[in-house]
Write a protein that holds these residues in place. Structure first.
Motif, PDB file in Angstrom:
ATOM      1  N   GLN A 139       1.065  -1.460  -0.090  1.00 38.69           N
ATOM      2  CA  GLN A 139       0.148   0.120  -0.160  1.00 38.69           C
ATOM      3  C   GLN A 139       0.852   1.293  -0.006  1.00 38.69           C
ATOM      4  O   GLN A 139       0.646   2.104  -0.779  1.00 38.69           O
ATOM      5  CB  GLN A 139      -0.841   0.049   1.284  1.00 38.69           C
ATOM      6  CG  GLN A 139      -2.114  -0.809   0.980  1.00 38.69           C
ATOM      7  CD  GLN A 139      -3.041  -1.109   2.320  1.00 38.69           C
ATOM      8  OE1 GLN A 139      -2.349  -0.718   3.331  1.00 38.69           O
ATOM      9  NE2 GLN A 139      -4.060  -1.515   2.272  1.00 38.69           N
ATOM     10  N   THR A 140       2.034   1.299   0.840  1.00 39.95           N
ATOM     11  CA  THR A 140       2.959   2.355   0.921  1.00 39.95           C
ATOM     12  C   THR A 140       3.512   2.662  -0.605  1.00 39.95           C
ATOM     13  O   THR A 140       3.740   3.713  -0.960  1.00 39.95           O
ATOM     14  CB  THR A 140       3.874   2.279   2.034  1.00 39.95           C
ATOM     15  OG1 THR A 140       3.418   1.939   3.286  1.00 39.95           O
ATOM     16  CG2 THR A 140       5.100   3.380   2.101  1.00 39.95           C
ATOM     17  N   GLN A 141       3.902   1.354  -1.290  1.00 40.36           N
ATOM     18  CA  GLN A 141       4.402   1.564  -2.535  1.00 40.36           C
ATOM     19  C   GLN A 141       3.532   1.988  -3.595  1.00 40.36           C
ATOM     20  O   GLN A 141       3.919   2.966  -4.327  1.00 40.36           O
ATOM     21  CB  GLN A 141       4.961   0.374  -2.827  1.00 40.36           C
ATOM     22  CG  GLN A 141       6.115  -0.320  -2.237  1.00 40.36           C
ATOM     23  CD  GLN A 141       6.648  -1.758  -2.629  1.00 40.36           C
ATOM     24  OE1 GLN A 141       6.236  -2.134  -4.050  1.00 40.36           O
ATOM     25  NE2 GLN A 141       7.121  -2.476  -1.759  1.00 40.36           N
ATOM     26  N   VAL A 142       2.182   1.908  -3.374  1.00 40.82           N
ATOM     27  CA  VAL A 142       1.450   2.218  -4.329  1.00 40.82           C
ATOM     28  C   VAL A 142       0.978   3.681  -4.083  1.00 40.82           C
ATOM     29  O   VAL A 142       1.022   4.372  -5.143  1.00 40.82           O
ATOM     30  CB  VAL A 142      -0.329   1.510  -4.083  1.00 40.82           C
ATOM     31  CG1 VAL A 142      -1.248   2.129  -4.865  1.00 40.82           C
ATOM     32  CG2 VAL A 142       0.014   0.147  -4.475  1.00 40.82           C
ATOM     33  N   GLU A 143       0.880   4.023  -2.841  1.00 41.29           N
ATOM     34  CA  GLU A 143       0.749   5.621  -2.419  1.00 41.29           C
ATOM     35  C   GLU A 143       2.230   6.383  -3.377  1.00 41.29           C
ATOM     36  O   GLU A 143       1.782   7.333  -3.634  1.00 41.29           O
ATOM     37  CB  GLU A 143       0.783   5.713  -1.051  1.00 41.29           C
ATOM     38  CG  GLU A 143      -0.635   5.310  -0.461  1.00 41.29           C
ATOM     39  CD  GLU A 143      -0.694   5.283   1.041  1.00 41.29           C
ATOM     40  OE1 GLU A 143       0.485   5.813   1.713  1.00 41.29           O
ATOM     41  OE2 GLU A 143      -1.662   4.892   1.783  1.00 41.29           O
ATOM     42  N   ASP A 144       2.966   5.878  -2.937  1.00 44.04           N
ATOM     43  CA  ASP A 144       4.426   6.500  -3.529  1.00 44.04           C
ATOM     44  C   ASP A 144       4.312   6.701  -5.064  1.00 44.04           C
ATOM     45  O   ASP A 144       4.377   7.580  -5.799  1.00 44.04           O
ATOM     46  CB  ASP A 144       5.886   5.789  -3.260  1.00 44.04           C
ATOM     47  CG  ASP A 144       5.958   5.924  -1.620  1.00 44.04           C
ATOM     48  OD1 ASP A 144       5.492   6.830  -1.187  1.00 44.04           O
ATOM     49  OD2 ASP A 144       7.015   5.109  -1.307  1.00 44.04           O
ATOM     50  N   LEU A 145       3.767   5.450  -5.755  1.00 53.31           N
ATOM     51  CA  LEU A 145       3.671   5.562  -7.207  1.00 53.31           C
ATOM     52  C   LEU A 145       2.386   6.560  -7.530  1.00 53.31           C
ATOM     53  O   LEU A 145       2.635   7.306  -8.667  1.00 53.31           O
ATOM     54  CB  LEU A 145       3.255   4.034  -7.778  1.00 53.31           C
ATOM     55  CG  LEU A 145       4.546   2.865  -7.601  1.00 53.31           C
ATOM     56  CD1 LEU A 145       4.041   1.681  -7.954  1.00 53.31           C
ATOM     57  CD2 LEU A 145       5.352   3.524  -8.583  1.00 53.31           C
ATOM     58  N   ASP A 146       1.274   6.472  -6.729  1.00 50.39           N
ATOM     59  CA  ASP A 146       0.380   7.516  -7.228  1.00 50.39           C
ATOM     60  C   ASP A 146       0.883   8.769  -7.183  1.00 50.39           C
ATOM     61  O   ASP A 146       0.576   9.822  -7.996  1.00 50.39           O
ATOM     62  CB  ASP A 146      -0.982   7.122  -6.156  1.00 50.39           C
ATOM     63  CG  ASP A 146      -1.641   6.068  -6.537  1.00 50.39           C
ATOM     64  OD1 ASP A 146      -1.693   5.538  -7.524  1.00 50.39           O
ATOM     65  OD2 ASP A 146      -2.365   5.689  -5.486  1.00 50.39           O
ATOM     66  N   ARG A 147       1.704   9.353  -6.056  1.00 54.20           N
ATOM     67  CA  ARG A 147       2.269  10.446  -5.973  1.00 54.20           C
ATOM     68  C   ARG A 147       3.210  10.833  -7.141  1.00 54.20           C
ATOM     69  O   ARG A 147       3.320  11.930  -7.730  1.00 54.20           O
ATOM     70  CB  ARG A 147       3.055  10.727  -4.608  1.00 54.20           C
ATOM     71  CG  ARG A 147       2.301  11.026  -3.442  1.00 54.20           C
ATOM     72  CD  ARG A 147       3.077  11.635  -2.180  1.00 54.20           C
ATOM     73  NE  ARG A 147       3.794  10.293  -1.641  1.00 54.20           N
ATOM     74  CZ  ARG A 147       3.455   9.646  -0.663  1.00 54.20           C
ATOM     75  NH1 ARG A 147       2.267   9.788  -0.024  1.00 54.20           N
ATOM     76  NH2 ARG A 147       4.163   8.616  -0.199  1.00 54.20           N
ATOM     77  N   GLN A 148       4.143   9.543  -7.552  1.00 53.06           N
ATOM     78  CA  GLN A 148       4.942  10.050  -8.604  1.00 53.06           C
ATOM     79  C   GLN A 148       4.093  10.264 -10.166  1.00 53.06           C
ATOM     80  O   GLN A 148       4.514  11.163 -10.793  1.00 53.06           O
ATOM     81  CB  GLN A 148       5.846   8.956  -8.969  1.00 53.06           C
ATOM     82  CG  GLN A 148       6.847   8.728  -7.848  1.00 53.06           C
ATOM     83  CD  GLN A 148       7.862   7.504  -7.880  1.00 53.06           C
ATOM     84  OE1 GLN A 148       7.763   7.030  -8.966  1.00 53.06           O
ATOM     85  NE2 GLN A 148       8.450   7.208  -6.876  1.00 53.06           N
ATOM     86  N   ILE A 149       2.955   9.730 -10.010  1.00 53.71           N
ATOM     87  CA  ILE A 149       2.213   9.723 -11.307  1.00 53.71           C
ATOM     88  C   ILE A 149       1.397  11.140 -11.342  1.00 53.71           C
ATOM     89  O   ILE A 149       1.274  11.768 -12.258  1.00 53.71           O
ATOM     90  CB  ILE A 149       1.176   8.437 -11.385  1.00 53.71           C
ATOM     91  CG1 ILE A 149       1.852   7.250 -11.597  1.00 53.71           C
ATOM     92  CG2 ILE A 149      -0.065   8.842 -12.309  1.00 53.71           C
ATOM     93  CD1 ILE A 149       1.038   5.912 -11.473  1.00 53.71           C
ATOM     94  N   ALA A 150       1.059  11.653 -10.134  1.00 49.57           N
ATOM     95  CA  ALA A 150       0.530  12.857  -9.935  1.00 49.57           C
ATOM     96  C   ALA A 150       1.222  13.870 -10.329  1.00 49.57           C
ATOM     97  O   ALA A 150       1.067  14.887 -11.076  1.00 49.57           O
ATOM     98  CB  ALA A 150      -0.167  13.055  -8.823  1.00 49.57           C
ATOM     99  N   GLU A 151       2.690  13.956  -9.854  1.00 48.49           N
ATOM    100  CA  GLU A 151       3.674  14.828 -10.118  1.00 48.49           C
ATOM    101  C   GLU A 151       4.210  14.666 -11.736  1.00 48.49           C
ATOM    102  O   GLU A 151       4.240  15.872 -12.045  1.00 48.49           O
ATOM    103  CB  GLU A 151       4.854  14.325  -9.305  1.00 48.49           C
ATOM    104  CG  GLU A 151       5.902  15.450  -9.388  1.00 48.49           C
ATOM    105  CD  GLU A 151       5.838  16.961  -8.973  1.00 48.49           C
ATOM    106  OE1 GLU A 151       6.379  17.790  -9.397  1.00 48.49           O
ATOM    107  OE2 GLU A 151       4.783  16.973  -8.213  1.00 48.49           O
ATOM    108  N   SER A 152       4.154  13.437 -12.156  1.00 47.66           N
ATOM    109  CA  SER A 152       4.334  13.285 -13.651  1.00 47.66           C
ATOM    110  C   SER A 152       3.265  14.104 -14.375  1.00 47.66           C
ATOM    111  O   SER A 152       3.790  14.791 -15.434  1.00 47.66           O
ATOM    112  CB  SER A 152       4.537  11.886 -14.090  1.00 47.66           C
ATOM    113  OG  SER A 152       5.931  11.538 -13.343  1.00 47.66           O
TER     114      SER A 152
END
Length: 201
Positions: free
Chosen positions: A47-60
């Motif tokens: 879940q933490t990894q998914v949240e990090d990826l979501d943040r990266q996707i949002a930033e991208s």
């Protein structure tokens, strides 16, 4: 039948229930520690990894959505830098710039009494090139000179202006003006390296 099982079967009902409860609790503890808890920790990590990826996707996505603006800002900064480069001459252009200042004064009808460059004052990436100037003429000629210097394509600051020797001859008032004209130039890479290199002891 196994003697240990026979012993258990002969136990009173309360003890059997207690033993059963103990076995259920033991099995539950084993399942929790060796199956449920590791899975929950793995799930939490995922879940933490998914949240990090979501943040990266949002930033991208934010960067991608603003890419045209970033490109426009970059082009504007590049243009501003090019303009700054045209306003700060290199060392080869300084003599012609000083000639332009002198010509501006002569074109305004001023008489030059002094035109003396001072030593350069080196800063971090540029050098100030000060020039002591003393001229004689009418107030309007002086004003025309200052306007002409302000319209030069290079940066020239006029300061320390001092008016003196007012004279009126034939209805024409003249004065003497002392001032400091300062222009600037970029230091080349060799000069900036020399500035940063400490002097040998």
């Amino acid at each position: 039948m196994d003697p240990s099982i026979e012993k258990v079967l002969k136990l009173p009902t309360k003890q059997k229930v207690a033993l059963l409860c103990l076995m259920v609790l033991l099995e539950g503890a084993l399942l929790y520690n060796f199956l449920y808890r590791p899975r929950m920790e793995e799930l939490k990590s995922l879940q933490t990894q998914v949240e990090d990826l979501d943040r990266q996707i949002a930033e991208s996505r934010r960067i991608a959505n603003n890419l045209p603006r970033f490109k426009s800002d970059y082009e504007q900064l590049k243009k501003d830098l090019d303009n700054a480069l045209t306003e700060l001459p290199n060392s080869k252009e300084i003599p012609s710039l000083l000639t332009s200042i002198s010509n501006a004064g002569k074109s305004a009808g001023l008489e030059f009494l002094l035109f003396k460059p001072r030593p350069e004052e080196k800063k971090e990436f540029y050098a100030a090139v000060p020039v002591d100037i003393s001229v004689s003429g009418t107030f309007y000629q002086v004003a025309d000179f200052f306007v002409a210097v302000g319209n030069l394509p290079r940066i020239v600051n006029i300061n320390n202006v001092n008016f003196s020797d007012f004279k009126t001859v034939g209805g024409r008032t003249t004065l003497k003006v002392n001032c400091l004209a300062t222009t600037f130039r970029f230091l080349d890479q060799k000069e900036t390296k020399d500035e940063k290199t400490p002097a040998p002891k």
